[in-house]
Write a protein that holds these residues in place. Structure first.
Motif, mmCIF file in Angstrom:
data_model
loop_
_atom_site.group_PDB
_atom_site.id
_atom_site.type_symbol
_atom_site.label_atom_id
_atom_site.label_comp_id
_atom_site.label_asym_id
_atom_site.label_seq_id
_atom_site.Cartn_x
_atom_site.Cartn_y
_atom_site.Cartn_z
ATOM 1 N N ASP A 25 39.326 -13.581 5.976
ATOM 2 C CA ASP A 25 38.790 -12.180 5.657
ATOM 3 C C ASP A 25 38.818 -11.922 4.055
ATOM 4 O O ASP A 25 38.052 -10.938 3.765
ATOM 5 C CB ASP A 25 39.760 -11.158 6.433
ATOM 6 C CG ASP A 25 39.641 -11.586 8.074
ATOM 7 O OD1 ASP A 25 38.492 -11.810 8.417
ATOM 8 O OD2 ASP A 25 40.520 -10.833 8.523
ATOM 9 N N ILE A 26 39.814 -12.271 3.429
ATOM 10 C CA ILE A 26 39.967 -12.089 1.931
ATOM 11 C C ILE A 26 38.673 -12.589 1.247
ATOM 12 O O ILE A 26 38.214 -12.105 0.456
ATOM 13 C CB ILE A 26 41.174 -12.641 1.488
ATOM 14 C CG1 ILE A 26 42.320 -11.982 1.956
ATOM 15 C CG2 ILE A 26 41.323 -12.630 -0.073
ATOM 16 C CD1 ILE A 26 43.680 -12.629 1.706
ATOM 17 N N ILE A 27 38.363 -13.780 1.686
ATOM 18 C CA ILE A 27 37.099 -14.430 0.941
ATOM 19 C C ILE A 27 36.085 -13.635 1.260
ATOM 20 O O ILE A 27 35.054 -13.377 0.356
ATOM 21 C CB ILE A 27 37.310 -15.934 1.142
ATOM 22 C CG1 ILE A 27 38.533 -16.658 0.406
ATOM 23 C CG2 ILE A 27 35.928 -16.571 0.556
ATOM 24 C CD1 ILE A 27 38.887 -17.884 0.856
ATOM 25 N N ALA A 28 35.767 -13.457 2.428
ATOM 26 C CA ALA A 28 34.480 -12.709 3.193
ATOM 27 C C ALA A 28 34.447 -11.566 2.175
ATOM 28 O O ALA A 28 33.205 -11.067 1.909
ATOM 29 C CB ALA A 28 34.548 -12.522 4.678
ATOM 30 N N ASP A 34 33.637 -7.609 -4.002
ATOM 31 C CA ASP A 34 34.620 -7.976 -5.009
ATOM 32 C C ASP A 34 34.937 -9.399 -5.486
ATOM 33 O O ASP A 34 35.706 -9.889 -5.592
ATOM 34 C CB ASP A 34 35.806 -7.325 -4.986
ATOM 35 C CG ASP A 34 36.789 -7.023 -6.199
ATOM 36 O OD1 ASP A 34 36.137 -7.416 -7.249
ATOM 37 O OD2 ASP A 34 37.879 -6.592 -6.095
ATOM 38 N N PRO A 35 33.654 -10.075 -6.010
ATOM 39 C CA PRO A 35 33.719 -11.571 -6.252
ATOM 40 C C PRO A 35 34.273 -12.062 -7.618
ATOM 41 O O PRO A 35 33.824 -12.856 -8.426
ATOM 42 C CB PRO A 35 32.161 -11.779 -6.243
ATOM 43 C CG PRO A 35 31.571 -10.577 -6.678
ATOM 44 C CD PRO A 35 32.363 -9.365 -6.249
ATOM 45 N N HIS A 39 40.099 -13.562 -5.890
ATOM 46 C CA HIS A 39 39.763 -13.090 -4.736
ATOM 47 C C HIS A 39 39.230 -14.255 -3.725
ATOM 48 O O HIS A 39 38.917 -14.001 -2.665
ATOM 49 C CB HIS A 39 39.197 -11.911 -4.329
ATOM 50 C CG HIS A 39 39.964 -10.818 -5.210
ATOM 51 N ND1 HIS A 39 41.393 -10.448 -5.217
ATOM 52 C CD2 HIS A 39 39.487 -9.764 -5.935
ATOM 53 C CE1 HIS A 39 41.766 -9.187 -5.566
ATOM 54 N NE2 HIS A 39 40.692 -9.070 -6.227
ATOM 55 N N LEU A 40 38.598 -15.304 -4.497
ATOM 56 C CA LEU A 40 37.704 -16.276 -3.815
ATOM 57 C C LEU A 40 38.339 -17.611 -3.541
ATOM 58 O O LEU A 40 37.713 -18.249 -2.978
ATOM 59 C CB LEU A 40 36.406 -16.147 -4.592
ATOM 60 C CG LEU A 40 35.567 -14.841 -4.524
ATOM 61 C CD1 LEU A 40 34.274 -14.842 -5.736
ATOM 62 C CD2 LEU A 40 35.169 -14.709 -3.193
ATOM 63 N N GLY A 52 48.184 -16.256 -6.860
ATOM 64 C CA GLY A 52 47.613 -16.979 -5.361
ATOM 65 C C GLY A 52 46.799 -16.026 -4.927
ATOM 66 O O GLY A 52 46.463 -14.900 -5.412
ATOM 67 N N LEU A 53 45.847 -16.558 -3.924
ATOM 68 C CA LEU A 53 44.793 -15.919 -3.392
ATOM 69 C C LEU A 53 45.306 -14.482 -2.797
ATOM 70 O O LEU A 53 46.379 -14.350 -1.983
ATOM 71 C CB LEU A 53 44.136 -16.809 -2.158
ATOM 72 C CG LEU A 53 43.091 -16.035 -1.490
ATOM 73 C CD1 LEU A 53 42.181 -16.081 -2.502
ATOM 74 C CD2 LEU A 53 42.760 -16.870 -0.351
ATOM 75 N N SER A 54 44.605 -13.408 -2.997
ATOM 76 C CA SER A 54 45.139 -12.186 -2.460
ATOM 77 C C SER A 54 43.868 -11.228 -2.213
ATOM 78 O O SER A 54 42.618 -11.527 -2.889
ATOM 79 C CB SER A 54 46.177 -11.584 -3.682
ATOM 80 O OG SER A 54 45.477 -11.149 -4.535
ATOM 81 N N ALA A 55 44.103 -10.331 -1.360
ATOM 82 C CA ALA A 55 42.864 -9.358 -1.242
ATOM 83 C C ALA A 55 42.652 -8.538 -2.206
ATOM 84 O O ALA A 55 43.595 -8.038 -2.964
ATOM 85 C CB ALA A 55 43.366 -8.669 0.219
ATOM 86 N N SER A 56 41.505 -8.094 -2.316
ATOM 87 C CA SER A 56 40.978 -7.352 -3.314
ATOM 88 C C SER A 56 41.743 -5.679 -3.083
ATOM 89 O O SER A 56 41.902 -5.539 -1.757
ATOM 90 C CB SER A 56 39.461 -6.982 -3.219
ATOM 91 O OG SER A 56 39.163 -5.849 -3.939
ATOM 92 N N GLY A 57 41.976 -4.977 -4.170
ATOM 93 C CA GLY A 57 42.633 -3.808 -3.888
ATOM 94 C C GLY A 57 41.559 -2.895 -2.931
ATOM 95 O O GLY A 57 42.057 -2.140 -2.042
ATOM 96 N N TRP A 58 40.234 -3.177 -3.072
ATOM 97 C CA TRP A 58 39.189 -2.399 -2.345
ATOM 98 C C TRP A 58 39.414 -2.668 -0.948
ATOM 99 O O TRP A 58 38.925 -1.895 -0.089
ATOM 100 C CB TRP A 58 37.925 -2.442 -2.908
ATOM 101 C CG TRP A 58 37.976 -1.929 -4.478
ATOM 102 C CD1 TRP A 58 37.782 -2.595 -5.469
ATOM 103 C CD2 TRP A 58 38.208 -0.353 -4.730
ATOM 104 N NE1 TRP A 58 37.862 -1.583 -6.642
ATOM 105 C CE2 TRP A 58 38.131 -0.312 -5.947
ATOM 106 C CE3 TRP A 58 38.428 0.660 -3.905
ATOM 107 C CZ2 TRP A 58 38.468 0.685 -6.579
ATOM 108 C CZ3 TRP A 58 38.606 1.715 -4.588
ATOM 109 C CH2 TRP A 58 38.743 2.008 -6.009
ATOM 110 N N HIS A 59 39.657 -4.107 -0.606
ATOM 111 C CA HIS A 59 39.704 -4.691 0.566
ATOM 112 C C HIS A 59 40.960 -4.053 1.411
ATOM 113 O O HIS A 59 40.918 -3.744 2.493
ATOM 114 C CB HIS A 59 40.047 -6.164 0.464
ATOM 115 C CG HIS A 59 40.147 -6.733 1.984
ATOM 116 N ND1 HIS A 59 40.328 -8.159 1.991
ATOM 117 C CD2 HIS A 59 39.642 -6.345 3.210
ATOM 118 C CE1 HIS A 59 40.240 -8.620 3.348
ATOM 119 N NE2 HIS A 59 39.837 -7.332 3.956
#
Length: 148
Positions: A25-28, A34-35, A39-40, A52-59
């Motif tokens: 979901d984070i990557i999608a 928010d590429p 985040h990718l 580490g990999l984390s969700a966009s604030g907008w996500h």
């Protein structure tokens, strides 16, 4: 029966979530909206300030919006909003976490110009499963006042 302005008393709370967060979901979301590298790609993210990999604030905001709809907005006489006054992304949201939280009414009044319109100032807080606060937002919800 729909919730109206009168159902949102000062200090009342509505629970939000739970909402699981996955790497997919984070990557999608990031791929579409928010590429940025952190985040990718986990390797890129590890060398960033996020660690580490984390969700966009907008996500995170979008996940919060989903929880608001599921908790109370889709069963209310909501009439929109003027927007968000404040958004704080406090900690990175990681894959594998489950977000939950609460909406709290912090101010309320009926519009002086439109007596059918209730104005709610709300605070929305999301936490992970260990209680770490991830996001805090403050904003407005308009709610229809019940007809007398």
């Amino acid at each position: 029966m729909l919730l109206h302005y009168e159902d949102f008393t000062l200090g009342c709370e509505f629970p939000l979530g739970p909402h699981p967060v996955t790497a997919e979901d984070i990557i999608a979301f990031a791929s579409e909206f928010d590429p940025q590298r952190f985040h990718l790609d986990d390797a890129e993210a590890k060398s960033s300030v996020l660690g580490g990999l984390s969700a966009s604030g907008w996500h995170t905001c979008a996940m919060l919006m989903r929880m608001l709809c599921d908790s109370y907005l889709n069963r209310s006489a909501g009439m929109g909003s003027t927007g968000i006054d404040e958004v704080k992304w406090l900690k990175p949201v990681r894959a594998g976490e489950t977000l939950s939280g609460r909406m709290t009414v912090i101010e309320r009044r009926v519009s002086a110009r439109r007596p059918d319109l209730g104005i709610l100032k709300c605070r929305w807080d999301l936490f992970n499963e260990t209680g770490e606060k991830k996001i805090e937002q403050v904003g407005i919800n308009f709610m229809k006042v019940r007809a007398p």
